[in-house]
Design an enzyme around this catalytic site. Structure first.
Site, PDB file in Angstrom:
ATOM      1  NE  ARG A   1     -38.150  54.076 -14.399  1.00 39.88           N
ATOM      2  CZ  ARG A   1     -37.329  54.737 -13.383  1.00 39.88           C
ATOM      3  NH1 ARG A   1     -36.604  54.164 -12.535  1.00 39.88           N
ATOM      4  NH2 ARG A   1     -37.107  56.107 -13.777  1.00 39.88           N
TER       5      ARG A   1
ATOM      6  CE  LYS B   1     -51.369  35.414 -11.358  1.00 32.10           C
ATOM      7  NZ  LYS B   1     -52.591  36.215 -11.039  1.00 32.10           N
TER       8      LYS B   1
ATOM      9  NE  ARG C   1     -34.092  59.590  -8.086  1.00 32.74           N
ATOM     10  CZ  ARG C   1     -33.270  58.723  -6.882  1.00 32.74           C
ATOM     11  NH1 ARG C   1     -33.064  59.228  -5.648  1.00 32.74           N
ATOM     12  NH2 ARG C   1     -32.959  57.194  -7.045  1.00 32.74           N
ATOM     13  CB  THR C   2     -39.594  57.964 -11.973  1.00 31.73           C
ATOM     14  OG1 THR C   2     -38.313  58.295 -12.045  1.00 31.73           O
ATOM     15  CG2 THR C   2     -40.540  58.311 -12.968  1.00 31.73           C
TER      16      THR C   2
ATOM     17  CG  HIS D   1     -36.391  59.140 -17.314  1.00 28.93           C
ATOM     18  ND1 HIS D   1     -37.734  59.297 -16.864  1.00 28.93           N
ATOM     19  CD2 HIS D   1     -35.744  58.746 -16.400  1.00 28.93           C
ATOM     20  CE1 HIS D   1     -37.814  59.084 -15.559  1.00 28.93           C
ATOM     21  NE2 HIS D   1     -36.759  58.733 -15.260  1.00 28.93           N
TER      22      HIS D   1
END
Ligand code: CP
Length: 308
Positions: free
Chosen positions: A106, A85, A56-57, A134
């Site tokens: 995120r 890396k 969703r986000t 959030h």
């Protein structure tokens, strides 16, 4: 371009937003829901940097940008970025900030969005940093609560499930302090709301009650905010196994609830709301997920100086 107190602003955590800020986002989200603006962000590019899984986000941020006429670059998996890396978050975000106008991100580590904001002058929109915050979820949650209750002030709201590690409930609690709610926290002791957040409620004079079962609160509340027990946040798998089946909302539990009571959930769900609940008038979590599009459009328009 409009110059306002939003332009180039990072959205890292809820305590950085005022009541007026929150209401501004909700106002624009409502307007964008009613009247799309397909050219508002023409020529702008958003970096979509998801170091942790999301449906969703990430997709609502990316759709929000595209439906406003902007474009998107990015990655949905840290494994395909140079983080795999060994590149530091700071270096990675500094470089990406040179390519784009705004970054939605995120990351599994608490504080990562703040660290990213130190690396670049471009606005960082925090789409979740570990168990911490959030904030964009909270804005869409508030928009949804207002939409389904016709008000934000004075509501009775229960939060259920993983209140210890749930970043959505942490952010939501902090925003609700502006709207004089009565709060009910339904969780086993080891997943209850962290003390530092309860102390914030004490300071703000907000009434709250910690409860063991949904049944104790469901007939009193206007909003039942369910959450998933997050396996990925547990270091002890036996605690997870103990917790995961404790709070399941099914249709018999809905008997006697207020007609206006609505069930929200940030989603994904993994069994804590049965599919039979979807067919009741109380289910509002799919509309809630859709509203992420409008709340994130509002934020993008604001931090890119096209709304005020
Ligand atoms: N609500 C939410 O954050 O969902 P995703 O994990 O799918 O982005």
């Amino acid at each position: 371009m409009l110059k306002n107190n939003w332009q180039d602003r990072d959205i890292i955590s809820i305590p950085e937003l005022s009541r007026t800020d929150i209401l501004t986002v909700l106002k624009h989200a409502g307007e964008l829901k009613k009247k799309p603006q397909p050219k508002l962000l023409e020529g702008k590019v958003m970096g979509s940097c998801f170091f942790e899984p999301s449906t969703r986000t990430r997709l609502s941020f990316e759709t929000a940008m595209q439906r406003l006429g902007g474009r998107v670059i990015g990655f949905a998996d840290a494994a395909v970025s140079s983080a795999s890396k060994g590149e530091t978050l700071y270096d990675g975000m500094k470089i990406i900030g040179q390519y784009v106008d705004v970054i939605a991100m995120r990351h599994p580590l608490e504080g990562s969005a703040r660290r990213a904001s130190e690396a670049t002058d471009k606005p960082i929109l925090n789409g979740g940093d570990g168990a911490n915050q959030h904030p964009t979820q909270t804005l869409l949650d508030l928009f949804t609560i207002k939409e389904c209750q016709n008000k934000l002030t004075g509501l009775k709201i229960a939060m259920v499930g993983d209140l210890r590690y749930g970043r959505t409930v942490h952010s939501l609690l902090q925003a609700l302090k502006f709207f004089q709610p009565t709060l009910y926290f339904v969780a086993p002791n080891f997943l209850q709301m962290p003390d530092y957040l309860l102390r914030e409620l004490d300071t703000a004079g907000i009434k709250y009650y910690c409860k063991d079962t949904i049944d104790e609160v469901i007939r009193q509340v206007d909003i039942l905010y369910m959450t998933r027990i997050q396996k990925e946040r547990f270091s002890d798998i036996t605690e997870y196994e103990k917790a995961k089946s404790m709070y399941i909302l099914d249709t018999p539990l809905l008997r006697g609830v207020k007609p206006n009571m609505r069930v929200l959930h940030p989603l994904p769900r993994v069994g804590e709301i049965t599919s039979a609940v979807d067919n009741t008038p109380h289910a509002y979590y799919f509309q809630q997920a859709e509203n992420g599009l409008y709340a994130r459009q509002a934020l993008l328009g604001l931090v890119l100086g096209k709304l005020n």
